[in-house]
Design a protein around this motif. Structure first.
Motif, PDB file in Angstrom:
ATOM      1  N   MET A   1       0.842  -1.183   0.000  1.00  8.10           N
ATOM      2  CA  MET A   1       0.000   0.000   0.000  1.00  8.10           C
ATOM      3  C   MET A   1       0.882   1.240   0.000  1.00  8.10           C
ATOM      4  N   SER A   2       0.520   2.219  -0.840  1.00  2.00           N
ATOM      5  CA  SER A   2       1.329   3.421  -0.922  1.00  2.00           C
ATOM      6  C   SER A   2       0.806   4.464   0.055  1.00  2.00           C
ATOM      7  N   GLY A   3       1.536   5.562   0.140  1.00  2.00           N
ATOM      8  CA  GLY A   3       1.092   6.657   0.982  1.00  2.00           C
ATOM      9  C   GLY A   3       1.725   6.585   2.360  1.00  2.00           C
ATOM     10  N   PRO A   4       1.663   7.693   3.061  1.00  2.00           N
ATOM     11  CA  PRO A   4       2.259   7.719   4.399  1.00  2.00           C
ATOM     12  C   PRO A   4       1.496   6.807   5.349  1.00  2.00           C
ATOM     13  N   THR A   5       2.195   6.192   6.267  1.00  3.71           N
ATOM     14  CA  THR A   5       1.517   5.341   7.232  1.00  3.71           C
ATOM     15  C   THR A   5       1.529   5.959   8.618  1.00  3.71           C
ATOM     16  N   SER A   6       2.155   7.084   8.769  1.00  2.95           N
ATOM     17  CA  SER A   6       2.017   7.781  10.047  1.00  2.95           C
ATOM     18  C   SER A   6       1.858   9.251   9.746  1.00  2.95           C
ATOM     19  N   GLY A   7       0.827   9.816  10.290  1.00  2.00           N
ATOM     20  CA  GLY A   7       0.524  11.209  10.002  1.00  2.00           C
ATOM     21  C   GLY A   7       1.222  12.121  10.975  1.00  2.00           C
ATOM     22  N   PRO A   8       0.837  13.358  10.960  1.00  2.00           N
ATOM     23  CA  PRO A   8       1.378  14.292  11.941  1.00  2.00           C
ATOM     24  C   PRO A   8       0.926  13.870  13.331  1.00  2.00           C
ATOM     25  N   PRO A   9       1.666  14.272  14.342  1.00  2.00           N
ATOM     26  CA  PRO A   9       1.267  13.879  15.696  1.00  2.00           C
ATOM     27  C   PRO A   9      -0.161  14.338  15.992  1.00  2.00           C
ATOM     28  N   VAL A  10      -0.849  13.551  16.760  1.00  2.00           N
ATOM     29  CA  VAL A  10      -2.188  13.942  17.198  1.00  2.00           C
ATOM     30  C   VAL A  10      -1.985  14.849  18.400  1.00  2.00           C
ATOM     31  N   THR A  11      -2.298  16.111  18.245  1.00  2.00           N
ATOM     32  CA  THR A  11      -1.848  17.076  19.250  1.00  2.00           C
ATOM     33  C   THR A  11      -2.953  17.559  20.178  1.00  2.00           C
ATOM     34  N   ASP A  12      -4.160  17.024  20.025  1.00  2.00           N
ATOM     35  CA  ASP A  12      -5.265  17.569  20.815  1.00  2.00           C
ATOM     36  C   ASP A  12      -5.616  16.704  22.020  1.00  2.00           C
ATOM     37  N   GLN A  13      -4.675  15.898  22.466  1.00  2.00           N
ATOM     38  CA  GLN A  13      -4.974  14.933  23.521  1.00  2.00           C
ATOM     39  C   GLN A  13      -4.496  15.397  24.898  1.00  2.00           C
ATOM     40  N   PRO A  14      -5.173  14.925  25.971  1.00  4.48           N
ATOM     41  CA  PRO A  14      -4.666  15.211  27.319  1.00  4.48           C
ATOM     42  C   PRO A  14      -3.250  14.637  27.477  1.00  4.48           C
ATOM     43  N   ALA A  15      -2.497  15.209  28.409  1.00  2.00           N
ATOM     44  CA  ALA A  15      -1.090  14.840  28.562  1.00  2.00           C
ATOM     45  C   ALA A  15      -0.852  13.321  28.695  1.00  2.00           C
ATOM     46  N   PRO A  16      -1.659  12.597  29.502  1.00  2.00           N
ATOM     47  CA  PRO A  16      -1.383  11.150  29.612  1.00  2.00           C
ATOM     48  C   PRO A  16      -1.550  10.422  28.280  1.00  2.00           C
ATOM     49  N   CYS A 178      -5.148   9.021   9.444  1.00  2.00           N
ATOM     50  CA  CYS A 178      -5.601   7.636   9.605  1.00  2.00           C
ATOM     51  C   CYS A 178      -6.946   7.432   8.913  1.00  2.00           C
ATOM     52  N   GLY A 179      -7.848   8.404   9.031  1.00  2.00           N
ATOM     53  CA  GLY A 179      -9.146   8.292   8.366  1.00  2.00           C
ATOM     54  C   GLY A 179      -8.971   8.167   6.862  1.00  2.00           C
ATOM     55  N   ASN A 180      -8.061   8.972   6.309  1.00  2.00           N
ATOM     56  CA  ASN A 180      -7.816   8.911   4.869  1.00  2.00           C
ATOM     57  C   ASN A 180      -7.231   7.566   4.465  1.00  2.00           C
ATOM     58  N   ARG A 181      -6.357   7.023   5.295  1.00  2.00           N
ATOM     59  CA  ARG A 181      -5.753   5.720   4.975  1.00  2.00           C
ATOM     60  C   ARG A 181      -6.813   4.628   4.981  1.00  2.00           C
ATOM     61  N   VAL A 182      -7.735   4.692   5.946  1.00  2.00           N
ATOM     62  CA  VAL A 182      -8.793   3.684   6.008  1.00  2.00           C
ATOM     63  C   VAL A 182      -9.688   3.778   4.780  1.00  2.00           C
ATOM     64  N   ARG A 183     -10.045   5.007   4.414  1.00  2.00           N
ATOM     65  CA  ARG A 183     -10.896   5.179   3.222  1.00  2.00           C
ATOM     66  C   ARG A 183     -10.176   4.693   1.972  1.00  2.00           C
ATOM     67  N   ALA A 184      -8.869   4.960   1.877  1.00  2.00           N
ATOM     68  CA  ALA A 184      -8.106   4.500   0.715  1.00  2.00           C
ATOM     69  C   ALA A 184      -8.057   2.976   0.677  1.00  2.00           C
ATOM     70  N   ALA A 185      -7.886   2.348   1.854  1.00  2.00           N
ATOM     71  CA  ALA A 185      -7.821   0.883   1.909  1.00  2.00           C
ATOM     72  C   ALA A 185      -9.154   0.270   1.516  1.00  2.00           C
ATOM     73  N   ARG A 186     -10.264   0.895   1.963  1.00  2.64           N
ATOM     74  CA  ARG A 186     -11.593   0.381   1.612  1.00  2.64           C
ATOM     75  C   ARG A 186     -11.828   0.524   0.112  1.00  2.64           C
TER      76      ARG A 186
END
Ligand SMILES: [Zn+2]
Length: 195
Positions: A1-16, A178-186
Motif C-alpha cells: 500500500m502506498s502513501g504515508p503510514t504515520s501522520g502528523p502527531p495527534v496534538t489535541d490529547q490530554p497529557a497522559p 488515519c481516516g484517509n488511509r482507512v478510506r483508501a484501503a476500503r
C-alpha cells in the motif's frame, strides 16, 4: 500500500494520552519518540509550556515506564482489540502501581513564614522533571477513574498504535491521516478484481 503510514502527531490529547502516543507506528516499524533525555525535555516543554533542565537518565527511564504502564492501562480500559487482548493480572497491577506511585511525585506547596509574611513554597519530590511526570500520572489517575475513560479509543486504522479521546460522536480515528488511509484501503478493496 502506498502513501504515508504515520501522520502528523495527534496534538489535541490530554497529557497522559499524548505520552502514550510517543510510541507511534512508522511505515515499517514502531517508532519510539522518547529515546533520549532531550526528547523527554522537548515533550515536557510542549506539554507544560515551561522550561526544564535536561532530564537525568533515570528520569527518562521513569517516563518510559509511565508511558508503557499507561498504554497497558489504556489497553485494558478500552478492551483494545489490536493486540492479543490478554493482559496478565500481575502485569496490569504492576502498571497500575507505576501510575499510582508516579502520581505521588507531584510537587506540593507548603506554607512558610518569610520576613514576617506567609508565603507558598513549592517543594519538589526530587526534581521539576519528576514532579511534572507526577502531574501527568495524577491526570491519568483522574482520567481513568472518571467518566472520561469511557471516551478513550484505540485507533484501529491499519498499523496505527495510537489512542485518542473521542471528542465527538463521529470521530473514529486518531487523525485525519488515519481516516484517509482507512478510506483508501476500503476503496482499494472495492476496486480490486475478485478472485
Ligand atoms: Zn490512527
Amino acid at each position: 500500500m502506498s502513501g504515508p503510514t504515520s501522520g502528523p502527531p495527534v496534538t489535541d490529547q490530554p497529557a497522559p494520552i499524548d505520552l502514550m502516543n510517543t510510541l507511534r507506528a512508522d511505515r515499517h516499524a514502531i517508532r519510539d519518540e522518547l529515546t533520549s533525555p532531550a526528547a523527554l525535555r522537548d515533550w515536557l516543554v510542549r506539554m507544560t509550556g515551561e522550561a526544564f533542565a535536561a532530564p537525568r537518565p533515570a528520569e527518562l527511564v521513569a517516563a518510559r515506564r509511565l508511558r508503557d504502564s499507561l498504554r497497558l492501562v489504556a489497553a485494558v480500559s478500552t478492551g483494545d482489540p489490536r493486540g492479543d487482548s490478554t493482559w496478565p493480572t500481575d502485569e496490569v497491577e504492576n502498571a497500575l502501581s507505576v501510575v499510582n506511585e508516579t502520581a505521588s511525585w507531584r510537587a506540593r506547596t507548603n506554607l512558610v513564614l518569610r520576613a514576617g509574611r506567609v508565603l507558598g513554597d513549592v517543594v519538589f519530590h526530587t526534581s521539576p522533571v519528576s514532579a511534572a511526570l507526577g502531574d501527568v500520572a495524577h491526570e491519568a489517575v483522574e482520567f481513568f477513574a472518571g467518566p472520561a475513560a469511557q471516551t478513550l479509543r484505540p485507533c484501529c486504522a491499519p498499523r496505527c498504535v495510537l489512542y485518542f479521546v473521542k471528542t465527538h460522536p463521529r470521530r473514529e480515528w486518531c487523525s485525519q491521516t488515519c481516516g484517509n488511509r482507512v478510506r483508501a484501503a476500503r476503496h482499494y478493496q472495492r476496486i480490486r478484481p475478485q478472485v
